[in-house]
Design an enzyme around this catalytic site. Structure first.
Site, PDB file in Angstrom:
ATOM      1  CB  SER A  55      -0.660   0.237   1.650  1.00  0.00           C
ATOM      2  OG  SER A  55       0.344  -0.038   2.444  1.00  0.00           O
ATOM      3  CE1 TYR A 100      -0.987  -9.658   2.621  1.00  0.00           C
ATOM      4  CE2 TYR A 100      -1.674 -11.066   0.308  1.00  0.00           C
ATOM      5  CZ  TYR A 100      -2.076  -9.784   1.451  1.00  0.00           C
ATOM      6  OH  TYR A 100      -2.049  -8.599   0.481  1.00  0.00           O
TER       7      TYR A 100
END
Ligand SMILES: Cc1cc2nc3c(=O)[nH]c(=O)nc-3n(C[C@H](O)[C@H](O)[C@H](O)COP(=O)(O)OP(=O)(O)OC[C@H]3O[C@@H](n4cnc5c(N)ncnc54)[C@H](O)[C@@H]3O)c2cc1C
Length: 540
Positions: free
Chosen positions: A196, A460
């Site tokens: 991000s 993840y």
């Protein structure tokens, strides 16, 4: 950032045909129909209800032009960027939007705003880039006389760069690219690159204990914080930046990861490094995820890990190859042919990345390489590594495209010891598949290891399914099943996304009842009126 997704309007990515075929075949998805978001005018917003006197005090504190309650500002600050946030926003639901957005330009102004909101019983949601994926910036104003989003983006100064000590003091609202640009002018880098990065802030990173993609080399943000300045409704905590200290419990650790519930992080002194002269990224292949994990463990425990170390499981590798197959699939065919030749068809891709001085990079690369080869790995050369580096921020743009096509796509992450990794991997993947199958929607579950520690690693997960008619219930059930599996198998409820609203129910399992009491006690002392980011971090 566009209010319903990622990036700016017009930034469109395409979904390669092999990836579409995979989703049609395995998810039963009809990708032909487009599910566009509603227009901004169609978004449902409650009337702002900030008391007039409180608004006047806020305007006096930051200037009237920095207290906004127009539609755009309120919708932009109504939610973060999780799948559930985007589903709600795209359907026109901004029912939790703040009553106003307040943008202080200095720590003094933050202090005055917090005093005014404490007295007026107005909830305050610190807002950095708004990229939270755990409901961290969603205003919760139940029991309050309103809620404001405290947009910190005007706190954007580089206060100091100490080249001799390799530290930099940065204000909280600096966005990733701007922080790196200004540090680069001084010849240093923080080396903190979460996916991000383009839209998240220094303060947001510190408040959420974020982990950049190069965390195995540069460290997570919590490793990089040397000093931090918190402004709370009842006062301030200022940790002096020192390299190490034996002066009692480390209060930095109370502030790092506090997710806005204790106060506002206005400034942080962070450890930086010289800008690397050389970056060397490569691809590797393993016969299986289990083989790759073991090779990564050996490499990490021999202190030979690269700065970036990522290992995809078989499913994620299959998806990565399908997504890489643009231009008629030529590149994909070459990689597949090569892997088949080396007996690695159906195996797992890994990426290693080394950064630094030429000589050092070469020495570390050779050492890690020999350990990976001994563990069964085959070097695929620079092209896959460089392709990963080029596209490291592309995922969120693709998510918008998948939402447009009516798909559920969500990620979650955890970490556990090496000895518990396999059981946790199996349990979470199984829980997600079962939950989505119960909703009548088959799933594709992808996983990678991307942050290595001597004692363990992160996992993840990305999961995809056809959106059901009740997308939020479908998502909640899957998320909840995965969270239960994580807790039951000794994992942490979050390795780097933080707690927010979505993980708060599992904090009891994480820190125990007394642990929760300690956090509550700190909150009561720093924020007696309880206005700071209600509903986050602590279970209700
Ligand atoms: C597509 C995508 C990819 C992501 N990739 C990663 C990744 O690779 N690694 C990773 O760790 N995370 C990742 N995240 C999660 C998110 O980006 C991180 O949590 C990031 O650190 C949030 O920064 P922000 O500035 O956007 O904070 P926000 O979203 O604005 O806020 C996050 C939380 O911190 C609080 N907060 C923000 N600023 C302050 C402050 N100055 N003082 C006190 N509290 C504050 C907020 O109230 C909120 O609770 C990703 C998110 C998305 C959408």
């Amino acid at each position: 950032m566009r209010w319903w997704g990622w990036g700016v309007d017009g930034h469109q990515v395409s979904l390669p045909e092999p990836a579409q075929a995979l989703m049609r075949d395995e998810l039963g998805a009809d990708l032909s129909a487009r599910h566009e978001p509603v227009t901004l005018e169609e978004v449902r917003l409650p009337e702002p209800r900030l008391p007039g006197a409180a608004r006047a005090r806020l305007e006096a504190a930051v200037g009237a032009e920095h207290v906004l309650d127009d539609r755009v500002a309120r919708v932009q600050h109504a939610a973060g960027r999780s799948y559930a946030d985007l589903v709600r926003l795209r359907a026109g639901d901004a029912s939790r939007a703040p009553d106003a957005v307040v943008a202080p330009g200095a720590a003094d102004e933050v202090r005055t705003v917090l005093e005014a909101c404490s007295e007026a019983r107005v909830a305050v949601v610190p807002f950095g880039g708004g990229t939270s994926v755990v409901g961290g910036v969603e205003p919760v104003s139940d029991g309050f006389d309103g809620a404001v989003a405290l947009d910190l983006r005007r706190l954007d100064r580089v206060v100091d760069v100490d080249r001799a000590s390799l530290t930099a003091t940065l204000e909280a609202g600096l966005l990733g690219p701007e922080a790196e640009r200004r540090l680069g002018e001084e010849g240093v880098t923080l080396g903190h690159f979460p996916q991000s990065f383009e839209y998240s802030t220094v303060g947001g990173w510190v408040a959420t204990r974020s982990a950049g993609q190069a965390s195995s080399g540069y460290g997570r943000i919590d490793d990089l914080v040397e000093g931090v300045w918190l402004v709370a409704p009842a006062g301030e905590v200022r940790n002096r930046p020192v390299p190490a200290s034996a002066a009692g419990p480390d209060l930095r650790e109370l502030i790092v990861g506090s997710e806005g519930v204790l106060g506002v992080i206005c400034e942080a002194t962070l450890r930086v490094r010289p800008v690397p002269k050389v970056r060397r990224y490569e691809g590797w292949s393993f016969h299986s995820f289990a083989e790759g994990r073991e090779a990564f463990r050996v490499m990490e425990q021999a202190d030979a890990a690269p700065d970036v170390a990522r290992l995809s499981d078989e499913e994620e590798t299959r998806m990565a190859l399908a997504l890489a197959s643009t231009g008629g699939g030529a590149a994909e065919r070459v990689v597949r042919a090569y892997l088949r030749m080396r007996g690695h068809e159906g195996g797992c891709l890994a990426i290693t990345g080394f950064e630094g001085e030429e000589e050092d990079v070469e020495r570390r690369r050779l050492r890690a390489g020999s350990l990976l080869r001994a563990g069964g790995g085959v070097r695929l050369g620079r092209r896959p590594g460089e392709a990963w580096l080029r596209s490291r921020y592309a995922g969120p743009y693709l998510r918008d495209e998948l939402l447009d096509r009516g798909l559920l796509i969500e990620t979650l992450e955890t970490a556990v010891s090496w000895s518990g990794l396999e059981a946790l991997y199996d349990a979470v993947g199984g829980a997600l598949r079962r939950s989505l199958a119960e909703a009548g929607t088959p799933a594709i579950v992808l996983c990678h290891v991307s942050h290595l520690y001597r004692s363990g690693a992160s996992l993840y997960f990305t999961f995809l399914a056809r959106q059901s008619d009740a997308p939020l219930e479908q998502w909640r059930a899957a998320k909840s099943a995965a969270s239960e599996a994580i807790v039951a198998n000794g994992g942490t409820i979050t390795h780097h996304h933080a707690v927010g609203r979505d993980h708060a129910a599992w904090m009891r399992a994480e820190v125990g009842e007394m642990g929760l009491d300690l956090i509550r006690a700190a909150k009561e002392r720093l924020d007696p009126a309880g206005i700071m980011n209600p509903g986050k971090l602590l279970p209700g």
